[in-house]
Design a protein around this motif. Structure first.
Motif, PDB file in Angstrom:
ATOM      1  N   LYS A 242       0.809  -1.222   0.000  1.00 48.02           N
ATOM      2  CA  LYS A 242       0.000   0.000   0.000  1.00 48.02           C
ATOM      3  C   LYS A 242       0.850   1.284   0.000  1.00 48.02           C
ATOM      4  O   LYS A 242       0.507   2.262  -0.637  1.00 48.02           O
ATOM      5  CB  LYS A 242      -0.884  -0.020   1.266  1.00 48.02           C
TER       6      LYS A 242
ATOM      7  N   SER B  12      -5.008  -1.416  -2.274  1.00 44.14           N
ATOM      8  CA  SER B  12      -6.378  -1.409  -2.798  1.00 44.14           C
ATOM      9  C   SER B  12      -6.388  -2.092  -4.158  1.00 44.14           C
ATOM     10  O   SER B  12      -5.331  -2.293  -4.781  1.00 44.14           O
ATOM     11  CB  SER B  12      -6.876   0.031  -2.941  1.00 44.14           C
TER      12      SER B  12
ATOM     13  N   TYR C 261      -7.065 -10.533  -4.082  1.00 44.66           N
ATOM     14  CA  TYR C 261      -7.989 -10.180  -5.160  1.00 44.66           C
ATOM     15  C   TYR C 261      -8.105 -11.311  -6.178  1.00 44.66           C
ATOM     16  O   TYR C 261      -8.695 -11.141  -7.237  1.00 44.66           O
ATOM     17  CB  TYR C 261      -7.537  -8.893  -5.850  1.00 44.66           C
TER      18      TYR C 261
ATOM     19  N   VAL D 159      -9.768  -7.071   2.874  1.00 44.81           N
ATOM     20  CA  VAL D 159      -9.517  -5.903   2.015  1.00 44.81           C
ATOM     21  C   VAL D 159     -10.272  -4.690   2.562  1.00 44.81           C
ATOM     22  O   VAL D 159      -9.711  -3.586   2.680  1.00 44.81           O
ATOM     23  CB  VAL D 159      -9.950  -6.198   0.556  1.00 44.81           C
TER      24      VAL D 159
ATOM     25  N   ALA E  72      -8.736  -1.221   4.030  1.00 49.30           N
ATOM     26  CA  ALA E  72      -9.092   0.054   3.401  1.00 49.30           C
ATOM     27  C   ALA E  72      -9.594   1.047   4.443  1.00 49.30           C
ATOM     28  O   ALA E  72      -9.355   2.257   4.336  1.00 49.30           O
ATOM     29  CB  ALA E  72     -10.145  -0.173   2.324  1.00 49.30           C
TER      30      ALA E  72
END
Lengths: 369, 90
Positions: free
Chosen positions: A161, A203, A235, A348, A352
């Motif tokens: 990140k 993200s 993801y 996730v 975030a």
């Protein structure tokens, strides 16, 4: 416990984790949370015996890793020993101790390749992540030394990140350093990475940015620089072939001599990992429960065992199945067919929403609560 | 595409050697390795940094008594592949 089982093909690679000592403190270090002390480390003679057995077993490449392998005073001896056995020798290092003298000794010993880790493309971010002021500049100097010596160089960049915006600059740095190979490797969320996940997990937009940059660079640099790209599983819809399959390609030996199918396997409960002080690598590879248990496809749960990808991804990652789904023998939650797949989306969302997350540096004892 | 006049050589850090345990030839490179098939092995044995691809094709044509138009595309395709994998330069 001995398991006769079918005869396994020989391993390709030995990951020799010589020590957990390291001058850096990266928040995503792949070492276990319980770091081994110097007093527990294998001796030079014990490592020599491991290298002899590895070569006889069919290992082709040895990756001297750590911690920082250069923290071992006998690294040059071990490289020379491995090289004399015909093993392809690789060092995975932070490079901060790679002086002219050290490199000259490694060259004499027959080193084949060096992988240099970078924490960022720019000094401020890099020295923050590594927790070592001046580290980034030392790495740049080490890369130039490797280049001038005519050795092949891999520049490894770990992405998360806090630095994903600079992946283009990372590739440009790898190019400027004339690396043969660049690794753009997202943090893998085990051990220290899992502890610090909320501060590190990128993200989806960041991941897509990285992927687009890498794909464009691969086209542009084709035939000149190899770019290996490792994504985070959070993801994904299908799991990665972790270690190329459990007990299929690699043996990892920890600083204290534990033989592991992967460097994170010590997190798995219900295993007694064999020690190279007690057993030969050949016996460990062929017969130990630790290596046989998740080898091949017979152990797989449904839907893995009937999946047409079962010999491509080998069921993914056991450590992730444990960490996320709570069961090392479960379907890897990175697979969309796992009942626990939604937990990755939850993670996730949690990352975030997280702000000002305190980072836990990789230090002896720092992960204890 | 690779030209026949090009002279292939192994890139830095690439070793082509016999593995006695597997009784096979292996191509070792930085943090990767390849198990070349029989055709690729015969081609790789001729890579010495001096011979051109054309000369390698000629050698194989003579030794295997096969038509040049059959051998040449195989050799070119093998070098294209090895280049893309970072094992050879030419």
């Amino acid at each position: 416990m001995l398991n006769p089982g079918p005869v396994a093909a020989p391993p390709m690679g030995l990951i020799a984790e010589l020590t957990h000592r390291c001058p850096l403190q990266c928040f995503y270090c792949s070492n276990p949370l319980e770091l081994e002390r110097a007093s527990a480390e294998l001796s030079t003679d014990e490592w020599r015996a491991v290298l002899d057995q590895a070569a006889a077993l069919g290992v082709l490449q040895v990756h001297f890793s750590g911690g920082e392998p250069m923290a071992r005073a006998d690294l040059v001896d071990l490289v020379a020993h491995a090289s004399a056995r015909g093993l392809y020798t690789n060092i995975i290092t932070s490079g901060v101790q790679l002086t002219d003298a050290a490199l000259a000794q490694l060259l004499d010993a027959g080193i084949d390749h060096i992988q240099l880790s970078f924490q960022d493309a720019e000094v401020e971010g890099a020295d923050f992540i590594g927790g070592y002021r001046g580290g980034h500049d030392k790495k740049l100097a080490a890369a130039r030394r490797i280049r001038e010596a005519g050795l092949p160089l891999t520049a490894n960049f770990v992405v998360h990140k806090q630095n994903a915006e600079r992946v283009e600059a990372m590739i440009a740095l790898g190019e400027a350093l004339q690396a043969e190979r660049i690794e753009i490797a997202h943090v893998q969320y085990y051990g220290w990475g899992l502890v610090n996940r909320n501060a590190l997990l990128p993200s989806l937009a960041q991941l897509e940015h990285c992927t687009a940059v890498v794909e464009a660079a691969r086209v542009r640099l084709k035939g000149r620089i190899i770019i290996d790209y490792v994504v985070p599983d959070y993801y994904a819809r299908r799991p990665k072939a972790c270690m190329g399959g459990w007990g299929n390609r690699f043996i990892n030996v920890s600083p204290a001599g534990k033989a592991l199918p992967c460097h994170a396997a010590e997190t798995l409960p219900g295993f007694t990992f064999p020690n190279v002080r007690d057993e030969t690598l050949g016996d460990i590879w062929q017969h130990s429960d630790a290596f046989v248990r998740y080898r091949g496809t017979d152990w797989m749960p449904d839907p893995c065992r009937s999946c047409d990808r079962r010999e491509l991804d080998w069921g993914g990652c056991r450590c992730q199945a444990l960490a996320i789904a709570g069961d090392a023998a479960a379907v890897d939650p990175a697979c969309a067919m796992s009942p626990a797949h939604h937990l990755l989306a939850d993670a996730v969302a949690e990352a975030a929403a997280a702000v000002d997350v305190p980072l836990v540096p990789r230090r002896m004892g720092s992960a204890r609560r | 595409m690779t030209e026949e006049a090009a002279i292939p050589s192994f890139r830095r850090g690439v070793k082509f050697r016999r593995d006695e345990v597997r009784d096979a030839w292996v191509l070792l490179a930085p943090e990767r390795l390849f198990m070349p098939d029989e055709t690729a092995v015969e081609i790789l044995k001729l890579v010495d940094g001096k011979r051109s691809i054309a000369a390698i094709i000629d050698d194989l044509v003579a030794r295997f008594d096969a038509p040049r138009e059959v051998i040449a595309p195989d050799v070119i395709a093998t070098f294209d592949d090895l280049k893309a994998r970072g094992a050879v330069q030419c």
